[in-house]
Motif scaffolding. Structure first.
Motif, PDB file in Angstrom:
ATOM      1  N   LYS A  56      51.311  64.090  43.209  1.00  0.00           N
ATOM      2  CA  LYS A  56      51.022  63.514  41.889  1.00  0.00           C
ATOM      3  C   LYS A  56      50.392  62.128  42.031  1.00  0.00           C
ATOM      4  N   LYS A  57      49.393  61.868  41.171  1.00  0.00           N
ATOM      5  CA  LYS A  57      48.694  60.587  41.265  1.00  0.00           C
ATOM      6  C   LYS A  57      49.295  59.565  40.308  1.00  0.00           C
ATOM      7  N   SER A  58      49.227  58.310  40.733  1.00  0.00           N
ATOM      8  CA  SER A  58      49.761  57.238  39.904  1.00  0.00           C
ATOM      9  C   SER A  58      48.761  56.878  38.808  1.00  0.00           C
ATOM     10  N   LYS A  59      49.266  56.699  37.577  1.00  0.00           N
ATOM     11  CA  LYS A  59      48.384  56.329  36.467  1.00  0.00           C
ATOM     12  C   LYS A  59      48.152  54.816  36.417  1.00  0.00           C
ATOM     13  N   SER A  60      49.075  54.047  37.030  1.00  0.00           N
ATOM     14  CA  SER A  60      48.974  52.594  36.898  1.00  0.00           C
ATOM     15  C   SER A  60      47.720  52.057  37.605  1.00  0.00           C
ATOM     16  N   ARG A  61      47.362  52.688  38.714  1.00  0.00           N
ATOM     17  CA  ARG A  61      46.171  52.271  39.454  1.00  0.00           C
ATOM     18  C   ARG A  61      44.927  52.448  38.591  1.00  0.00           C
ATOM     19  N   TRP A  62      44.862  53.598  37.881  1.00  0.00           N
ATOM     20  CA  TRP A  62      43.715  53.887  37.016  1.00  0.00           C
ATOM     21  C   TRP A  62      43.681  52.924  35.829  1.00  0.00           C
ATOM     22  N   ASN A  63      44.861  52.659  35.225  1.00  0.00           N
ATOM     23  CA  ASN A  63      44.922  51.745  34.083  1.00  0.00           C
ATOM     24  C   ASN A  63      44.450  50.343  34.476  1.00  0.00           C
ATOM     25  N   LEU A  64      44.818  49.926  35.698  1.00  0.00           N
ATOM     26  CA  LEU A  64      44.392  48.608  36.182  1.00  0.00           C
ATOM     27  C   LEU A  64      42.863  48.590  36.325  1.00  0.00           C
ATOM     28  N   PHE A  65      42.308  49.681  36.864  1.00  0.00           N
ATOM     29  CA  PHE A  65      40.863  49.788  37.047  1.00  0.00           C
ATOM     30  C   PHE A  65      40.138  49.665  35.701  1.00  0.00           C
ATOM     31  N   VAL A  66      40.659  50.355  34.674  1.00  0.00           N
ATOM     32  CA  VAL A  66      40.018  50.321  33.346  1.00  0.00           C
ATOM     33  C   VAL A  66      40.039  48.902  32.782  1.00  0.00           C
ATOM     34  N   ARG A  67      41.162  48.196  32.979  1.00  0.00           N
ATOM     35  CA  ARG A  67      41.250  46.815  32.477  1.00  0.00           C
ATOM     36  C   ARG A  67      40.235  45.912  33.183  1.00  0.00           C
ATOM     37  N   LEU A  68      40.142  46.066  34.517  1.00  0.00           N
ATOM     38  CA  LEU A  68      39.187  45.257  35.289  1.00  0.00           C
ATOM     39  C   LEU A  68      37.753  45.556  34.877  1.00  0.00           C
ATOM     40  N   LEU A  69      37.523  46.835  34.556  1.00  0.00           N
ATOM     41  CA  LEU A  69      36.179  47.261  34.156  1.00  0.00           C
ATOM     42  C   LEU A  69      35.736  46.543  32.881  1.00  0.00           C
ATOM     43  N   HIS A  70      36.651  46.428  31.933  1.00  0.00           N
ATOM     44  CA  HIS A  70      36.320  45.753  30.680  1.00  0.00           C
ATOM     45  C   HIS A  70      35.970  44.287  30.918  1.00  0.00           C
ATOM     46  N   ILE A  71      36.717  43.663  31.821  1.00  0.00           N
ATOM     47  CA  ILE A  71      36.425  42.252  32.146  1.00  0.00           C
ATOM     48  C   ILE A  71      35.056  42.154  32.800  1.00  0.00           C
ATOM     49  N   PHE A  72      34.757  43.118  33.702  1.00  0.00           N
ATOM     50  CA  PHE A  72      33.493  43.109  34.430  1.00  0.00           C
ATOM     51  C   PHE A  72      32.306  43.296  33.469  1.00  0.00           C
ATOM     52  N   ILE A  73      32.446  44.208  32.485  1.00  0.00           N
ATOM     53  CA  ILE A  73      31.380  44.428  31.494  1.00  0.00           C
ATOM     54  C   ILE A  73      31.111  43.126  30.732  1.00  0.00           C
ATOM     55  N   TRP A  74      32.180  42.485  30.351  1.00  0.00           N
ATOM     56  CA  TRP A  74      32.078  41.233  29.601  1.00  0.00           C
ATOM     57  C   TRP A  74      31.339  40.180  30.445  1.00  0.00           C
ATOM     58  N   LEU A  75      31.673  40.093  31.746  1.00  0.00           N
ATOM     59  CA  LEU A  75      31.026  39.115  32.645  1.00  0.00           C
ATOM     60  C   LEU A  75      29.537  39.427  32.823  1.00  0.00           C
ATOM     61  N   LEU A  76      29.220  40.734  32.954  1.00  0.00           N
ATOM     62  CA  LEU A  76      27.815  41.131  33.118  1.00  0.00           C
ATOM     63  C   LEU A  76      26.977  40.746  31.906  1.00  0.00           C
ATOM     64  N   LYS A  77      27.541  40.959  30.715  1.00  0.00           N
ATOM     65  CA  LYS A  77      26.821  40.647  29.476  1.00  0.00           C
ATOM     66  C   LYS A  77      26.647  39.132  29.339  1.00  0.00           C
ATOM     67  N   LEU A  78      27.708  38.432  29.679  1.00  0.00           N
ATOM     68  CA  LEU A  78      27.683  36.968  29.554  1.00  0.00           C
ATOM     69  C   LEU A  78      26.665  36.345  30.518  1.00  0.00           C
ATOM     70  N   SER A  79      26.552  36.933  31.724  1.00  0.00           N
ATOM     71  CA  SER A  79      25.650  36.364  32.741  1.00  0.00           C
ATOM     72  C   SER A  79      24.225  36.888  32.610  1.00  0.00           C
ATOM     73  N   GLY A  80      23.985  37.826  31.679  1.00  0.00           N
ATOM     74  CA  GLY A  80      22.625  38.349  31.470  1.00  0.00           C
ATOM     75  C   GLY A  80      22.218  39.420  32.462  1.00  0.00           C
ATOM     76  N   HIS A  81      23.141  39.950  33.261  1.00  0.00           N
ATOM     77  CA  HIS A  81      22.804  40.977  34.264  1.00  0.00           C
ATOM     78  C   HIS A  81      22.922  42.410  33.733  1.00  0.00           C
ATOM     79  N   TYR A  82      23.540  42.561  32.568  1.00  0.00           N
ATOM     80  CA  TYR A  82      23.813  43.904  32.044  1.00  0.00           C
ATOM     81  C   TYR A  82      22.516  44.697  31.841  1.00  0.00           C
ATOM     82  N   HIS A  83      21.514  44.037  31.226  1.00  0.00           N
ATOM     83  CA  HIS A  83      20.248  44.707  30.900  1.00  0.00           C
ATOM     84  C   HIS A  83      19.556  45.215  32.167  1.00  0.00           C
ATOM     85  N   LYS A  84      19.563  44.361  33.207  1.00  0.00           N
ATOM     86  CA  LYS A  84      18.939  44.735  34.504  1.00  0.00           C
ATOM     87  C   LYS A  84      19.656  45.965  35.096  1.00  0.00           C
TER      88      LYS A  84
END
Ligand SMILES: [Fe+2]
Length: 333
Positions: A56-84
């Motif tokens: 059985k796989k742990s869900k907490s690892r995936w939940n942590l990944f999703v949270r980090l992903l949201h932060i990363f999207i926000w950083l990409l948009k803020l730094s102007g790299h998202y469009h590229k």
């Protein structure tokens, strides 16, 4: 030529097409096995019981990944790299490789495989037409799809049906189009198999017939989130001169090698999707070893290829890791 001879010719061509591949199990047995598979996978999907070969796989690892992903999207948009990064995700490369085998049956010398993985076709609007533009320029005998057709790993599949039907019309491989499921896919997709113009291989094998020669293709269910022993058992096939395994991830590569498969095609990693300058992935979602992250690899006599994938998931961007369509030519050495 009168109508009678035209009719005969059409019937001959249809018959020829029908004998280009043949499933190992008869129709009744396939139906029975599918029913058992669908019941099992529907339960695993509905209660969110994700398991790989270690249990059985742990869900907490995936939940942590999703949270980090949201932060990363926000950083990409803020730094102007998202469009590229979004532009990079829409640029698909064609990777052409030739694999040589002394045991390849003569009729399959020069046989061309179109390998598409991780389409995630609803991640980018109009993505199907970008893929079609690339495919239209290629000629191939057979097409293999190694899983992950939608963006999310739950929810409705209705939004991917239309682009998928359009895409499959353009693939039109003479020896058929065969697909396996990934961890983003659902058992419900099997209901639309006939409409989509492709054949699903769910712990099943099919013989590809060319002239007087045959090769075997086995496809398994996804071992990343929905592993069952049936996937492993499906690789325990009898002797063929040449065998190909289609699996969403590299997790069953050792088992396929032990069972004398010659070629193993997979995807899942997206090559990392977001990589550092030298293509080193920040995250790859695979734990089998970095050699399986992308490109060619080998176990014993079995050659393998991990596609970087055509589409994107999680976040619709790519950096230092172009999307790819793979065209493989088999050569008899
Ligand atoms: Fe994927």
């Amino acid at each position: 030529m009168n109508l009678y001879f035209v009719n005969l010719l059409v019937q001959f061509l249809l018959k020829t097409k029908q004998t280009m591949y043949k499933f190992i199990d008869n129709t009744e047995l396939r139906k029975e096995k599918r029913l058992i598979w669908a019941s099992t996978r529907s339960v695993l999907e509905n209660i969110g019981f994700l398991r790989n070969k270690n249990g059985k796989k742990s869900k907490s690892r995936w939940n942590l990944f999703v949270r980090l992903l949201h932060i990363f999207i926000w950083l990409l948009k803020l730094s102007g790299h998202y469009h590229k990064g979004y532009g990079n995700a829409k640029t698909i490369e064609v990777t052409e490789i030739t694999l040589e085998y002394p045991n390849l049956p003569q009729a399959f010398d020069g046989f061309k495989i179109l390998h598409l993985s991780d389409l995630h076709i609803d991640s980018i609007p109009g993505f199907a037409s970008l893929i079609i533009k690339k495919i239209n320029k290629l000629s191939f005998d057979i097409c293999f799809l190694t899983g992950d057709y939608r963006k999310d790993n739950s929810g409705s599949i209705l939004n991917i049906l239309k682009p998928f039907r359009i895409l499959s019309k353009y693939i039109q491989a003479p020896y058929g189009t065969f697909a396996v499921l990934g961890n983003h896919d659902t058992f419900l997709m099997a209901q639309y198999e006939n409409q989509s113009g492709l054949e699903l291989l769910i712990n099943e094998s099919v013989e590809i017939i060319k002239d007087d020669d045959r090769i075997l293709v086995t496809g398994t269910d996804d071992p990343f989130s929905y592993y069952t022993e049936q996937a492993l058992l499906s690789l325990e096939t009898k002797c063929y001169n040449f065998k190909i395994a289609l699996v969403h991830t590299s997790e069953l590569a050792k088992a396929a090698s032990v069972n004398n498969y010659d070629l193993y095609l997979c995807g899942h990693t997206h090559g990392g999707q977001i990589c550092l300058k030298k293509g080193v992935p920040l995250i790859s979602h695979q734990f089998e070893g970095k050699q399986f992250n992308n490109g060619e690899w080998k176990i014993g006599n079995m050659k393998g290829y991990t596609s970087r994938g055509v589409g994107v998931s999680g976040i619709p961007v790519r950096f230092n890791c172009p999307a790819e369509i793979v065209l493989i030519t088999l050569k008899r050495s």
